[in-house]
Design a protein around this motif. Structure first.
Motif, PDB file in Angstrom:
ATOM      1  N   THR A   1       0.849  -1.183   0.000  1.00 56.83           N
ATOM      2  CA  THR A   1       0.000   0.000   0.000  1.00 56.83           C
ATOM      3  C   THR A   1       0.892   1.243   0.000  1.00 56.83           C
ATOM      4  N   THR A   2       0.264   2.413  -0.114  1.00 61.36           N
ATOM      5  CA  THR A   2       1.049   3.649  -0.140  1.00 61.36           C
ATOM      6  C   THR A   2       0.312   4.757   0.611  1.00 61.36           C
ATOM      7  N   ASP A   3       1.063   5.738   1.097  1.00 61.32           N
ATOM      8  CA  ASP A   3       0.375   6.873   1.723  1.00 61.32           C
ATOM      9  C   ASP A   3       0.298   8.081   0.773  1.00 61.32           C
ATOM     10  N   ILE A   4       0.638   7.870  -0.510  1.00 59.49           N
ATOM     11  CA  ILE A   4       0.472   8.964  -1.490  1.00 59.49           C
ATOM     12  C   ILE A   4      -1.029   9.258  -1.596  1.00 59.49           C
ATOM     13  N   PRO A   5      -1.466  10.531  -1.423  1.00 61.78           N
ATOM     14  CA  PRO A   5      -2.900  10.823  -1.494  1.00 61.78           C
ATOM     15  C   PRO A   5      -3.478  10.592  -2.894  1.00 61.78           C
ATOM     16  N   TRP A   6      -4.739  10.156  -2.939  1.00 58.65           N
ATOM     17  CA  TRP A   6      -5.408   9.850  -4.204  1.00 58.65           C
ATOM     18  C   TRP A   6      -5.398  11.034  -5.160  1.00 58.65           C
ATOM     19  N   GLU A   7      -5.613  12.243  -4.609  1.00 50.84           N
ATOM     20  CA  GLU A   7      -5.676  13.429  -5.483  1.00 50.84           C
ATOM     21  C   GLU A   7      -4.389  13.569  -6.298  1.00 50.84           C
ATOM     22  N   LYS A   8      -3.275  13.099  -5.752  1.00 49.10           N
ATOM     23  CA  LYS A   8      -2.013  13.225  -6.496  1.00 49.10           C
ATOM     24  C   LYS A   8      -1.914  12.168  -7.598  1.00 49.10           C
ATOM     25  N   MET A   9      -2.640  11.076  -7.391  1.00 49.47           N
ATOM     26  CA  MET A   9      -2.506   9.965  -8.348  1.00 49.47           C
ATOM     27  C   MET A   9      -3.494  10.034  -9.512  1.00 49.47           C
ATOM     28  N   THR A  10      -4.692  10.586  -9.243  1.00 49.31           N
ATOM     29  CA  THR A  10      -5.748  10.524 -10.263  1.00 49.31           C
ATOM     30  C   THR A  10      -5.363  11.124 -11.622  1.00 49.31           C
ATOM     31  N   PRO A  11      -4.622  12.253 -11.681  1.00 47.15           N
ATOM     32  CA  PRO A  11      -4.298  12.780 -13.018  1.00 47.15           C
ATOM     33  C   PRO A  11      -3.531  11.760 -13.882  1.00 47.15           C
ATOM     34  N   PHE A  12      -2.772  10.887 -13.228  1.00 52.74           N
ATOM     35  CA  PHE A  12      -1.971   9.926 -13.998  1.00 52.74           C
ATOM     36  C   PHE A  12      -2.834   8.802 -14.588  1.00 52.74           C
ATOM     37  N   LEU A  13      -3.989   8.554 -13.941  1.00 56.31           N
ATOM     38  CA  LEU A  13      -4.869   7.490 -14.447  1.00 56.31           C
ATOM     39  C   LEU A  13      -5.409   7.836 -15.835  1.00 56.31           C
ATOM     40  N   GLN A  14      -5.582   9.143 -16.068  1.00 58.15           N
ATOM     41  CA  GLN A  14      -6.117   9.604 -17.356  1.00 58.15           C
ATOM     42  C   GLN A  14      -5.254   9.138 -18.525  1.00 58.15           C
ATOM     43  N   GLN A  15      -3.951   8.997 -18.262  1.00 63.65           N
ATOM     44  CA  GLN A  15      -3.007   8.695 -19.351  1.00 63.65           C
ATOM     45  C   GLN A  15      -2.853   7.198 -19.607  1.00 63.65           C
TER      46      GLN A  15
ATOM     47  N   ALA B   1      -5.907 -14.236 -15.174  1.00 60.82           N
ATOM     48  CA  ALA B   1      -6.376 -12.845 -15.207  1.00 60.82           C
ATOM     49  C   ALA B   1      -7.320 -12.649 -16.380  1.00 60.82           C
ATOM     50  N   VAL B   2      -8.216 -11.676 -16.243  1.00 61.73           N
ATOM     51  CA  VAL B   2      -9.127 -11.343 -17.349  1.00 61.73           C
ATOM     52  C   VAL B   2      -9.113  -9.827 -17.567  1.00 61.73           C
ATOM     53  N   LEU B   3      -9.483  -9.429 -18.797  1.00 60.60           N
ATOM     54  CA  LEU B   3      -9.613  -7.998 -19.087  1.00 60.60           C
ATOM     55  C   LEU B   3     -11.012  -7.575 -18.661  1.00 60.60           C
ATOM     56  N   TYR B   4     -11.107  -6.432 -17.992  1.00 59.81           N
ATOM     57  CA  TYR B   4     -12.387  -6.027 -17.404  1.00 59.81           C
ATOM     58  C   TYR B   4     -12.623  -4.543 -17.680  1.00 59.81           C
ATOM     59  N   PRO B   5     -13.306  -4.232 -18.799  1.00 63.64           N
ATOM     60  CA  PRO B   5     -13.532  -2.809 -19.117  1.00 63.64           C
ATOM     61  C   PRO B   5     -14.569  -2.202 -18.179  1.00 63.64           C
ATOM     62  N   VAL B   6     -14.292  -0.993 -17.678  1.00 70.87           N
ATOM     63  CA  VAL B   6     -15.247  -0.278 -16.808  1.00 70.87           C
ATOM     64  C   VAL B   6     -15.321   1.175 -17.276  1.00 70.87           C
ATOM     65  N   LEU B   7     -16.366   1.870 -16.857  1.00 75.15           N
ATOM     66  CA  LEU B   7     -16.441   3.296 -17.167  1.00 75.15           C
ATOM     67  C   LEU B   7     -15.326   4.016 -16.414  1.00 75.15           C
TER      68      LEU B   7
ATOM     69  N   LYS C   1      -9.944   1.971  -5.167  1.00 78.75           N
ATOM     70  CA  LYS C   1      -9.903   2.335  -3.751  1.00 78.75           C
ATOM     71  C   LYS C   1     -11.229   2.145  -3.026  1.00 78.75           C
ATOM     72  N   GLY C   2     -12.230   1.650  -3.738  1.00 77.79           N
ATOM     73  CA  GLY C   2     -13.475   1.299  -3.058  1.00 77.79           C
ATOM     74  C   GLY C   2     -14.523   2.398  -3.058  1.00 77.79           C
ATOM     75  N   THR C   3     -14.154   3.613  -3.494  1.00 76.39           N
ATOM     76  CA  THR C   3     -15.148   4.692  -3.607  1.00 76.39           C
ATOM     77  C   THR C   3     -14.871   5.455  -4.896  1.00 76.39           C
ATOM     78  N   ALA C   4     -15.856   6.227  -5.353  1.00 78.55           N
ATOM     79  CA  ALA C   4     -15.658   7.001  -6.591  1.00 78.55           C
ATOM     80  C   ALA C   4     -14.544   8.028  -6.372  1.00 78.55           C
ATOM     81  N   ILE C   5     -13.844   8.348  -7.477  1.00 80.25           N
ATOM     82  CA  ILE C   5     -12.753   9.326  -7.356  1.00 80.25           C
ATOM     83  C   ILE C   5     -13.332  10.725  -7.426  1.00 80.25           C
TER      84      ILE C   5
END
Ligand SMILES: O=C(O)C(=O)C[C@@H](O)[C@H](O)[C@H](O)COP(=O)(O)O
Ligand SMILES: [Zn+2]
Length: 362
Positions: A309-323, A343-349, A358-362
């Protein structure tokens, strides 16, 4: 897999090129045995970082000189910051100054940064010249040197600009791992564990029975297993359109952790370990993953001193998910373990990706 005394050959057939991965101790001293006959260079460019070149450069040069070829070393500062457009430009200039033509070839001697950067230069200089990967770290020997993904980082984003450009060969010497600092061993273990998770429970069982010390006498076999798994996947889908995305297990969050830590806080393998652990915890809660898999995965990661796990806050990580390169329009494909070894591929919105990470919406 063709195996002779202490030499393992894994042939890779892709649309772009057919080549072999050779695994042998002391391969640096006998490169003439492995040079593809389709290549007839006058000059061989060795691209390497300062640390690796100081340790192994002269040995490789001697081996190439013995073939009657000229060597042009191009050496750059070690570290992820060198995987840049600026460094690529510098290497293009040095290739031009040395009069490198399409007949010549590049050997990349080093870890993932060297292979990705050198491969990127090889794929673009004169619209592409031949190159051979000589990986010197675990992560490069089991993963980044294989399959032709070459890239540089742009605007702080990992592998943002690059291409699919298969090498003409991959030469692996497991003896080079003996001098590797512990952190680089752990870095590589993140990817080794990934292979077991997505394709081969047997590998997980084998790793569970070993530890950071005892694994040394098994490296040859473990490297070969990882190369075989990756080779099979890449042969089916060299361009990352489907099955190959399985190799990205743990990487959606992994690249975000790596980027948010500015490539300083965590290595790539550590980031992938965090990504695999956090995603699997959520998919198990959502009953997409068999019960007990997260516990087994986390125990194994910790056995090899990897973070879960990490203590990096989610707000810092979310911009990178876009890429993430598995993103298409408003969807992103996640790689989910259905059970250990599969493993399987699992497309999500994309808007729902936080639920899985992380278990909740970003
Ligand atoms: O070869 C692949 O395909 C992989 O996804 C292997 C990954 O371990 C590797 O880190 C790769 O460079 C990630 O690629 P990216 O497409 O996510 O940048
Ligand atoms: Zn990776």
């Amino acid at each position: 897999m063709i195996e002779e005394a202490h030499m393992i050959e894994i042939p890779i057939k892709t649309e772009q090129r057919t080549y072999s991965i050779h695994i042998e101790r002391g391969i640096l001293d006998k490169v003439e045995n492995y040079f593809p006959t389709s290549l007839a260079p006058k000059t061989v460019v060795i691209i390497s970082d300062q640390n690796v070149y100081a340790r192994y450069g002269k040995r490789l040069e001697r081996s190439i000189n013995n073939m009657g070829l000229v060597v042009q070393p191009i050496v750059f500062p070690a570290g992820e910051q060198s995987k840049s457009m600026h460094m690529a430009m510098d290497i293009y200039r040095q290739c031009m100054d040395a009069g490198i033509t399409r007949q010549d070839c590049i050997l990349t001697l080093g870890g993932g940064v060297t292979g990705d950067l050198g491969g990127f230069v090889a794929s673009t200089y004169l619209r592409g010249i031949p190159f051979i990967q000589i990986p010197t770290t675990i992560i490069a020997q089991v993963d980044s040197s294989i399959g032709g993904k070459v890239a540089i980082n742009v605007c702080g984003r990992k592998n943002q600009v690059g291409s699919f450009y298969q090498p003409h060969g991959v030469w692996i010497d497991p003896d080079l791992l003996r001098t590797l600092p512990k952190r680089f061993i752990r870095d590589g273990m993140g990817e080794v564990i990934k292979y077991g998770c997505i394709r081969e429970e047997r590998l997980i069982t084998q790793l569970e029975a070993l530890d950071e010390q005892r694994i040394y006498s098994h490296w040859e076999e473990i490297i070969a297993t990882c190369c075989r798994i990756k080779g099979e996947i890449v042969q089916h889908d060299a361009y990352d359109r489907g099955e190959r995305q399985l190799l990205n297990f743990g990487h959606t969050l992994g690249h975000a952790v790596e980027g948010a830590g500015q490539f300083q806080s965590y290595t790539h393998g550590e980031s992938v370990a965090i990504g695999m652990s956090l995603l699997t915890a959520q998919t198990e809660t959502l009953h997409l993953t068999e019960a007990g898999v997260t516990e087994r995965l986390r125990q194994l990661l910790q056995q090899y001193h990897l973070p879960i796990t990490t203590d990096i806050p989610w707000e810092k990580m979310t911009p990178f998910l876009q890429q993430d390169k598995k993103r298409r329009g408003d969807k992103i494909t996640l790689v989910v373990l259905s059970r250990m070894g599969q493993a399987v591929l699992y497309p999500v919105l994309f808007s729902a990706v936080g639920i899985y990470l992380k278990g909740t919406a970003i």
